[in-house]
Design a protein around this motif. Sequence first.
Motif, PDB file in Angstrom:
ATOM      1  N   LYS A  49      -0.926  52.777 112.729  1.00 23.96           N
ATOM      2  CA  LYS A  49       0.059  52.253 111.792  1.00 23.96           C
ATOM      3  C   LYS A  49      -0.498  50.995 111.117  1.00 23.96           C
ATOM      4  O   LYS A  49      -1.386  50.335 111.653  1.00 23.96           O
ATOM      5  N   PHE A  50       0.026  50.663 109.944  1.00 19.91           N
ATOM      6  CA  PHE A  50      -0.446  49.460 109.263  1.00 19.91           C
ATOM      7  C   PHE A  50      -0.208  48.216 110.114  1.00 19.91           C
ATOM      8  O   PHE A  50      -0.977  47.246 110.045  1.00 19.91           O
ATOM      9  N   TRP A  56      -3.479  42.398 108.571  1.00 26.47           N
ATOM     10  CA  TRP A  56      -3.140  43.152 107.355  1.00 26.47           C
ATOM     11  C   TRP A  56      -2.136  42.411 106.475  1.00 26.47           C
ATOM     12  O   TRP A  56      -2.292  42.356 105.250  1.00 26.47           O
ATOM     13  N   HIS A  61      -3.653  41.442  98.706  1.00 20.56           N
ATOM     14  CA  HIS A  61      -3.920  42.848  98.430  1.00 20.56           C
ATOM     15  C   HIS A  61      -4.177  43.155  96.965  1.00 20.56           C
ATOM     16  O   HIS A  61      -4.933  44.082  96.635  1.00 20.56           O
ATOM     17  N   LYS A 115       0.410  45.563  98.298  1.00 18.05           N
ATOM     18  CA  LYS A 115       0.486  45.892  99.721  1.00 18.05           C
ATOM     19  C   LYS A 115       1.407  47.096  99.930  1.00 18.05           C
ATOM     20  O   LYS A 115       1.072  48.034 100.678  1.00 18.05           O
ATOM     21  N   GLU A 119       0.462  50.908 101.421  1.00 15.31           N
ATOM     22  CA  GLU A 119       1.197  51.419 102.581  1.00 15.31           C
ATOM     23  C   GLU A 119       1.922  52.724 102.264  1.00 15.31           C
ATOM     24  O   GLU A 119       2.063  53.592 103.141  1.00 15.31           O
ATOM     25  N   TRP A 338     -10.118  48.711 105.634  1.00 10.61           N
ATOM     26  CA  TRP A 338      -9.703  47.429 106.185  1.00 10.61           C
ATOM     27  C   TRP A 338     -10.763  46.968 107.174  1.00 10.61           C
ATOM     28  O   TRP A 338     -11.115  47.683 108.114  1.00 10.61           O
ATOM     29  N   LEU A 399      -8.434  53.923 105.002  1.00 12.10           N
ATOM     30  CA  LEU A 399      -7.141  54.257 104.435  1.00 12.10           C
ATOM     31  C   LEU A 399      -7.310  55.549 103.645  1.00 12.10           C
ATOM     32  O   LEU A 399      -7.947  55.563 102.578  1.00 12.10           O
TER      33      LEU A 399
END
Length: 406
Positions: A49-50, A56, A61, A115, A119, A338, A399
Motif C-alpha cells: 500500500k502507499f 511517501w 509529488h 500525489k 495513488e 519510489w 508504481l
Amino acid sequence: MRGIDISVAVLGAVVFAAGLARAQPAPCVEEEKEPPPPKHDQLKLTKVKFADLPGWADDRHAEAVPSFLRSCEVLAKLKDDAAVGHDGHGGKARHWRKACAAATKLKAGDHAAAKAMFEAEFVPHQAAGKNGPEGKLTGYFVQELRASRKKGGKYQYPIHDRPKDLVMVDLSKHIPDAHGRRIWGRLDPKGDIVPFYTRPEIRKGSLDGKGLEIMYADDPVDVLFAHIEGSAKAVMDDGSSVWLEFSGKNGRAYRGVGGVLKSMGQLTAPGSGTMQGIRQWFKDNPGKFDEVVDQSHSYVFFHESKQPGAVGSQMVVLTAERSMAIDRAFIAQSTPIWVETRAPVVGKPGSAPWRQLLIAQDTGGGILGAVRGDIYWGDDTAAADRGGRMGGAGKYWLLLPRGVTK
C-alpha cells in the motif's frame, strides 16, 4: 543518428556473443581478461500500500509530473497492445493511457493533486532481487568539458561520433528469454558481425582517418567521465555550448576505473573511490592515465544533441532528481519508482536519508540487476558533487498502472 541497427539470425547473434566472450584483448600492463557477463538476476514484486512507502507523504509529488509526462509522449506513440518494457513487467501501452491523461490535467506545483493522481492510477510493488529488496543505488550527472572543433595546443583528446559500421543487435527480437539484452559489434566487408575495436585500439588509432572526431577536449579525465556518464556539455573555445548525448558503444567489457585502481592497491583511504578521489589520483599520477583507463575496453560514442539537456535512452530530456537509469531487463522505462536511500550532502562530508519519486528514463552499461538504479542529479556543480560521491545501499518500489498484473 549515425550508424545502423540491424537484426540478424539467432545463430549469428549467439556466435557473436560467444566471440565477445572469447576475444583476447591486446597485452597491457597488469591487464586482466575481460570479465564474464553478470549472472541473470530475478525480479520479485510484492504488492503493498502507499502507506507502506517510507516517506511517501513528504515528497513534492508535482515535481515528478513533468518527467512522467515526457515518458507519456513516448508511450503515446505506441499501439494499445504494444508491450511496455520487456518480460511483461510494464504491461501494455493501453494500461498507461488513463494515468497519462490524468497527469496532463494537473496544475504545476499542486503536490496534493499529483500525489492523489499517482495513488489513484498506480499500485505500488516492492522490488526485490535474488539477494532481497536491498540493492545498489548510485548517481550520475552531466560532465562539463572544454573543447575545440580543431585539434591543437591543449585540445588533444577526441570525442568520437558513432562509426557507420557499428551495429547493435537487440537479442529480444530473436531469443524469447533475452531479457532486453543488446550486443554491439562491427559489420565487416564480408557482412559478418565481429567484435568492435577496444578502447586501447581506438586510442592507438583504429578510427583515425574516418572523420569521426566531433571535437577535441583539453582534459582526458573529463572525457573519461563523459564516457562514464553517457552525456556531456562542451564549452567551446569560441564561448558557445554544445550538448552531447550517447549514440552508441563498442560493446566491449566495462570495468569501473575506481575498481581498477583499487585492484592496483590504490584508493585505500575512506571515500577516495569517489569521482573526486579518482580525479585527484589522476592529477597526482598523470603519466599513468592510459595504463589505468585501458583496463576497461568499453568505449562510448556521442552525437550533438538537438535538445539542451541530458537525453536518456528513452530519448527524452532527463529531469534532475526525478529521472533514474535502470536495468531494462527488469523495469520498463516510464515506470514511476519510489526510492529510499542515502545521498551525499552538497559541500559537506557524509550523507543523509533521501526518499523521492523518480521516473525510469535511462539505462547504463553498469546498471545491471533487479534492484540497481542510477539517479540523475543534473548538470551543475552541486550535481557533480552529489553524483560523483553517491553510491550505497537502497530500496525501491515500482508504481505500476492499475491493470498490470505482473
